[in-house]
Design a protein around this motif. Structure first.
Motif, short mmCIF file in Angstrom:
data_model
loop_
_atom_site.label_atom_id
_atom_site.label_comp_id
_atom_site.label_asym_id
_atom_site.label_seq_id
_atom_site.Cartn_x
_atom_site.Cartn_y
_atom_site.Cartn_z
N ARG A 86 0.84 -1.20 0.00
CA ARG A 86 0.00 0.00 0.00
C ARG A 86 0.88 1.26 0.00
NH1 ARG A 86 -5.26 0.13 2.13
NH2 ARG A 86 -4.79 -1.50 3.65
N ASN A 87 1.92 1.22 0.83
CA ASN A 87 2.80 2.41 0.91
C ASN A 87 3.51 2.67 -0.41
OD1 ASN A 87 2.12 3.12 3.50
ND2 ASN A 87 3.59 1.69 4.41
N LYS A 88 3.78 1.58 -1.12
CA LYS A 88 4.42 1.74 -2.43
C LYS A 88 3.47 2.48 -3.39
CE LYS A 88 7.82 -0.29 -3.34
NZ LYS A 88 8.82 -1.31 -3.17
N VAL A 89 2.18 2.14 -3.32
CA VAL A 89 1.20 2.82 -4.17
C VAL A 89 1.04 4.28 -3.73
CG1 VAL A 89 -1.23 2.87 -4.90
CG2 VAL A 89 -0.03 0.68 -4.74
N LEU A 104 -7.06 2.97 -0.96
CA LEU A 104 -7.89 1.81 -0.63
C LEU A 104 -7.67 0.73 -1.68
CD1 LEU A 104 -11.34 3.63 -0.05
CD2 LEU A 104 -9.38 3.51 1.49
N TRP A 105 -7.56 -0.51 -1.20
CA TRP A 105 -7.48 -1.64 -2.15
C TRP A 105 -8.88 -2.00 -2.62
CZ3 TRP A 105 -2.86 -2.32 -3.82
CH2 TRP A 105 -1.75 -2.26 -2.98
N THR A 106 -8.99 -2.24 -3.92
CA THR A 106 -10.25 -2.72 -4.49
C THR A 106 -9.92 -3.83 -5.48
OG1 THR A 106 -10.18 -1.21 -6.37
CG2 THR A 106 -11.25 -0.38 -4.36
N ARG A 107 -10.97 -4.33 -6.16
CA ARG A 107 -10.73 -5.37 -7.17
C ARG A 107 -10.34 -4.77 -8.51
NH1 ARG A 107 -15.49 -8.23 -8.32
NH2 ARG A 107 -16.67 -6.62 -7.25
N GLY A 136 -2.07 -11.42 -1.82
CA GLY A 136 -1.08 -11.78 -2.86
C GLY A 136 -1.12 -10.80 -4.02
N GLY A 137 -2.34 -10.39 -4.39
CA GLY A 137 -2.49 -9.44 -5.49
C GLY A 137 -1.83 -8.11 -5.19
N ALA A 138 -2.00 -7.64 -3.95
CA ALA A 138 -1.38 -6.36 -3.57
C ALA A 138 0.14 -6.47 -3.64
CB ALA A 138 -1.82 -5.98 -2.15
N VAL A 139 0.65 -7.61 -3.20
CA VAL A 139 2.11 -7.83 -3.26
C VAL A 139 2.57 -7.84 -4.72
CG1 VAL A 139 3.92 -9.55 -2.76
CG2 VAL A 139 2.18 -9.02 -1.03
N GLY A 140 1.78 -8.48 -5.58
CA GLY A 140 2.11 -8.51 -7.00
C GLY A 140 2.03 -7.12 -7.62
N LEU A 141 1.05 -6.34 -7.20
CA LEU A 141 0.92 -4.99 -7.75
C LEU A 141 2.12 -4.12 -7.33
CD1 LEU A 141 -0.53 -2.80 -9.30
CD2 LEU A 141 -2.12 -2.52 -7.40
N ALA A 142 2.56 -4.32 -6.09
CA ALA A 142 3.74 -3.57 -5.64
C ALA A 142 4.96 -3.93 -6.50
CB ALA A 142 4.01 -3.86 -4.17
N ALA A 143 5.04 -5.20 -6.88
CA ALA A 143 6.17 -5.62 -7.75
C ALA A 143 6.06 -4.96 -9.12
CB ALA A 143 6.19 -7.15 -7.88
N ALA A 144 4.82 -4.77 -9.59
CA ALA A 144 4.62 -4.08 -10.87
C ALA A 144 5.05 -2.62 -10.76
CB ALA A 144 3.16 -4.18 -11.31
N VAL A 145 4.73 -2.00 -9.62
CA VAL A 145 5.16 -0.60 -9.40
C VAL A 145 6.69 -0.54 -9.39
CG1 VAL A 145 5.20 1.29 -7.72
CG2 VAL A 145 3.06 0.07 -8.17
N ASP A 146 7.31 -1.48 -8.69
CA ASP A 146 8.78 -1.53 -8.66
C ASP A 146 9.34 -1.66 -10.08
OD1 ASP A 146 9.32 -1.24 -5.99
OD2 ASP A 146 9.29 -3.40 -5.56
N TYR A 147 8.69 -2.54 -10.85
CA TYR A 147 9.17 -2.78 -12.22
C TYR A 147 9.11 -1.49 -13.03
CZ TYR A 147 9.78 -4.82 -16.82
OH TYR A 147 10.25 -5.10 -18.08
N LEU A 148 7.96 -0.82 -12.97
CA LEU A 148 7.79 0.43 -13.73
C LEU A 148 8.77 1.50 -13.25
CD1 LEU A 148 3.93 0.87 -14.15
CD2 LEU A 148 5.65 0.85 -15.95
N GLN A 149 8.95 1.56 -11.93
CA GLN A 149 9.83 2.61 -11.40
C GLN A 149 11.31 2.31 -11.67
OE1 GLN A 149 8.32 3.24 -7.36
NE2 GLN A 149 7.20 5.02 -8.14
N GLY A 150 11.58 1.05 -12.02
CA GLY A 150 12.96 0.69 -12.39
C GLY A 150 13.30 1.12 -13.81
N LEU A 151 12.30 1.57 -14.56
CA LEU A 151 12.53 1.99 -15.95
C LEU A 151 12.67 3.50 -16.01
CD1 LEU A 151 9.71 -0.16 -17.64
CD2 LEU A 151 12.12 -0.75 -17.39
N ASP A 152 13.23 3.96 -17.11
CA ASP A 152 13.28 5.40 -17.36
C ASP A 152 11.89 5.79 -17.88
OD1 ASP A 152 13.49 7.89 -18.50
OD2 ASP A 152 15.51 7.56 -19.29
N ARG A 153 11.07 6.34 -16.99
CA ARG A 153 9.66 6.57 -17.33
C ARG A 153 9.51 7.61 -18.43
NH1 ARG A 153 4.90 4.28 -15.78
NH2 ARG A 153 4.08 5.82 -14.35
#
Ligand code: PLP
Length: 414
Positions: free
Chosen positions: A81-84, A97-100, A289-306
């Protein structure tokens, strides 16, 4: 004149493809060209690994356990959540807030905020190019409250008519709900202007960011939107995950959406008290698990030159635009000055579904149909479009393959 693919420095989409296992396959005997990213993006290995590791090691329930796994799951969930919070620059974790997904985020605002403030004669403005998810929840609540959903006109180019919007903004308007980017046309709406105008008329604003977050850096505080909704699966994260950002003062004042565990402080038959933000809106076991996966997606995006990524996506869109202009019998649907993600078109005399089927036979995945945006299709007098939509791993060769595929389709169909 032939379209020439520009060279973009600092961004290597071809190399990034290697991070996405689903792209490494053949479909109908051809290498997969995935151009259905507005529907859902493929997932990088880092997101898949985060899901697997969570379920293999930390799986437990959150916020209530008295054991190590529950502690680990809770920490992972709240860290996500903090990553988001940081990703969209929310004020604090109380505002995320987390939603579907986007659909549930909008329904939450409609059922809780709108239902509690709307009175007979009030109005909700939505643009005529919205996804059904940003129309139907408002219709449901408007009907219950005696309020009205009024469309903001859209021009034939697929742009929001700002003058008409200004003239609709009167004291009856309590809420404006507009998409950041149209999934059907690719139009990028001037959301900062839309928000500022709504606020000066005393209305609150929800931005449907389902197609915004995957392509742009979003700063909800700079935008000053009241609500911003988005889906994890359209930004390289897992399905069944989504976020509603809301300003703390509004969320505090809103009644709960769903009742159940987690969202309460005390329960008795004499009366129940509700939990603090954000938990007041998160009844039941969440998609940890989904929230953890979403945080990994944020990490992935932030690892790129946006910035380079955005330039790459803009160049892809321009390249597709140039190729389309030279393609006989192709009609663009939606020609706004600024478009992102989605590229919609028709081949003259051919049903979009037939085009989609013939592209699929060549391993090219696009979406056809009304894209859950029937009102704008009706305005254009068409049943739907063919939509190619781009993501960070798409290349100029993918665009070449699309147009070669369309040439081939034409020989079958015309
Ligand atoms: N809004 C827009 C603009 C969309 O493109 C979509 C999905 O395509 C949605 C809302 C609904 O998103 P979800 O199905 O993830 O809730």
């Amino acid at each position: 004149m032939n379209a020439v693919a520009p060279a973009i420095t600092g961004f290597d989409a071809k190399a990034l493809r290697g991070d996405f296992p689903a792209l490494q396959q053949e479909v109908n005997g051809q290498p997969l060209i995935y151009l259905d990213n507005a529907a859902t993006t493929q997932k990088p290995q880092a997101v898949i690994d985060a899901l697997v590791n969570y379920y293999a090691r930390d799986n437990s329930n959150v916020h209530r356990g008295a054991h190590a796994l529950s502690d680990r799951a809770t920490v992972a969930f709240e860290n996500a959540r903090n990553k988001v919070v940081q990703f969209i620059n929310a004020g604090s974790s109380k505002e995320v807030l987390w939603t579907r997904g986007t659909t549930e985020s909008i329904n939450l605002v409609a059922s809780s905020y709108a239902r509690s403030v709307l009175k007979t004669g009030d109005r909700i403005l939505v643009s005529a190019m919205e996804h059904h998810s940003n129309i139907v929840p408002w219709q449901l609540v408007a009907e219950a409250c005696g309020a009205e959903v009024v469309p903001i006109p859209v021009s034939d180019a697929g742009e929001l008519d700002i003058e008409a919007y200004k003239s609709l903004l009167d004291e009856r308007v309590k809420l404006v709900a507009v998409g950041h980017v149209s999934n059907a046309l690719g139009t990028v709406n001037p959301i900062k202007l839309i928000i500022d105008l709504a606020h000066s008329a005393g209305a609150k604003v929800l931005i449907d960011g389902a197609q915004g977050v995957p392509h742009f850096d979003v700063d909800v505080q700079a935008l000053d939107c009241d609500f911003y909704a988005f889906s994890g699966h359209k930004m390289y994260g897992p399905t069944g995950t989504g976020v509603l950002y809301g300003k703390e003062a509004l969320l505090e004042q809103m009644p709960p959406y769903h009742g159940g565990g987690e969202m309460i402080k005390t329960v008795s038959f004499e009366g129940t008290t509700f939990n603090d933000l954000p938990f007041k809106f998160e009844a039941g076991t969440p998609n940890i698990g989904g929230a953890v996966g979403l945080a990994a997606a944020v990490d992935y995006l932030q690892g790129l030159d946006r910035a380079a990524l955005a330039a790459h996506e803009r160049a892809l869109m321009q390249y597709a635009h140039d190729k389309a202009a030279a393609f006989e019998g192709l009609k663009r649907i939606g020609c706004a000055k600024t478009i992102a993600g989605a590229f919609s078109f028709l081949l003259e005399g051919v049903h979009p579904a037939d085009v989609g089927m013939l592209l699929d036979q060549q391993g090219i995945a696009v979406r056809t149909g009304d894209h859950c945006a029937q009102p704008i299709m009706k305005q254009f007098g068409i049943p739907g479009t063919v939509r190619a939509s781009f993501a960070l791993y798409n290349t100029f060769e993918d665009v070449d393959a699309l147009f070669a595929g369309l040439e081939k389709a034409k020989t079958f169909l015309l």
